[in-house]
Design an enzyme around this catalytic site. Sequence first.
Site, short mmCIF file in Angstrom:
data_model
loop_
_atom_site.label_atom_id
_atom_site.label_comp_id
_atom_site.label_asym_id
_atom_site.label_seq_id
_atom_site.Cartn_x
_atom_site.Cartn_y
_atom_site.Cartn_z
N ARG A 103 0.81 -1.22 0.00
CA ARG A 103 0.00 0.00 0.00
C ARG A 103 0.85 1.28 0.00
O ARG A 103 0.50 2.27 0.64
CB ARG A 103 -0.95 0.04 1.20
CG ARG A 103 -2.00 -1.04 1.23
CD ARG A 103 -2.99 -0.90 0.08
NE ARG A 103 -4.17 -1.73 0.28
CZ ARG A 103 -4.22 -3.03 -0.05
NH1 ARG A 103 -3.18 -3.64 -0.60
NH2 ARG A 103 -5.33 -3.70 0.17
N SER A 124 -10.84 -0.41 3.03
CA SER A 124 -10.10 -0.53 4.30
C SER A 124 -9.69 0.86 4.78
O SER A 124 -9.05 1.60 4.04
CB SER A 124 -8.83 -1.35 4.10
OG SER A 124 -9.13 -2.63 3.63
N GLU A 158 -4.99 3.84 6.14
CA GLU A 158 -4.71 3.64 4.72
C GLU A 158 -5.31 4.83 3.94
O GLU A 158 -4.80 5.28 2.93
CB GLU A 158 -5.34 2.33 4.23
CG GLU A 158 -4.99 2.04 2.79
CD GLU A 158 -5.79 0.89 2.19
OE1 GLU A 158 -5.81 -0.19 2.76
OE2 GLU A 158 -6.37 1.11 1.13
#
Length: 338
Positions: free
Chosen positions: A166, A238, A334
């Site tokens: 990520r 998320s 995130e």
Amino acid sequence: MIRFFENYSLKSHNTFRVDAKAKYFFEFTEAEDLDEFLSSNESWKEERLIVLGEGSNVLFLDDFDGLVIHPKVPGITSVYEDRHNEWLEVGAGEVWDEFVQHAVTYQLGGAENLSLIPGMVGAAPVQNIGAYGQEVCTLIEKVKGYDLEKRCLDEYSGNACNFEYRNSIFKNYLKNKFIITSVIFKLDKFPEFNLKYGQLEEKVKEKGAINLHTVRQSVIEIRNSKLPDVKELGSAGSFFKNPIVDDSVTKKLRSQFVGIPVYPGADGKSKLAAGWLIEQCGWKGKREGDVGVHDQQALVIVNYGNASGQEIYDFSEKIKQSVFEKFGVELEREVNCI
Ligand code: EPU
């Protein structure tokens, strides 16, 4: 084509559906338009600037006092092929899942596990989107865009993008300095399927045959059963990353919490499942006003109505705090908070 607005509502440009306003909003379909626009007025150098795709990974805490750039570059073009692979150049403004559908239709493998991830193609390299054992970085040959400091078109090879879980150069060194206009993906004519993650293999086998269509369909069914549809319920997938911790921490947690999911990694580190940690703290399905934790996937925070960005942020702080108190593990967002 270009479009320009002042005092522009971003409500339809972020999947949390937060009603923040941008002082300026600029949309373009060709990389060259961007150069012309930015060169037309020196004052753009003074403005705060952000690049916004579909807004599926951002949370606006307030109005944005600056220039929002929205790339809408279209197109999926085959740029090269050999016996084994085909390289497709895809405009930053293409919807990610429509590109996956295109690849599957043309029998090109590699992206099928990433089916139904919200957002646009230009955003995919930024946070190195991933799901079901696949990360987009393995498919990226080149990222093309506009360098705001050098004021010219430029490109980065996949290797130069410093991809991690990520994460990429576009989230760090090049944050708001490079505007992605297209991405070149290398896809497989003879795909090897990656079905090892969770229930994927079982789901595909139920369909009787293993091919790009059944894998894509299975991923879609699993995602639909766990993740809210951003068209119906405000969310950004998320909200937190799965935390990466030292093996010594994992060992201690394993002795204290039986059944804690752990994904062993390299360099003496492993990944924990943030969704599990959050659920264990009792947050799954919990709601405060218009903000809540999704009842099927605790990693997802939901806007049930008219929650403000700040309310969502404050709620996420409480989750972070309780996970830290119970497990001593620091969750990292995130979602990009602006
Ligand atoms: N879990 C729980 N409770 C929950 C959620 C998960 O106990 O509420 C447990 C599961 O039982 C499982 C583990 O946590 O043991 C992992 O759960 P899951 O397979 O659902 O995946 P995840 O780690 O929660 C990640 C990605 C998702 C991606 C899935 C599938 C991150 C931050 N999230 O979630 O990506 O779809 O794996 O590959 O890495 C996104 O980034 O927006 C996203 C949705």
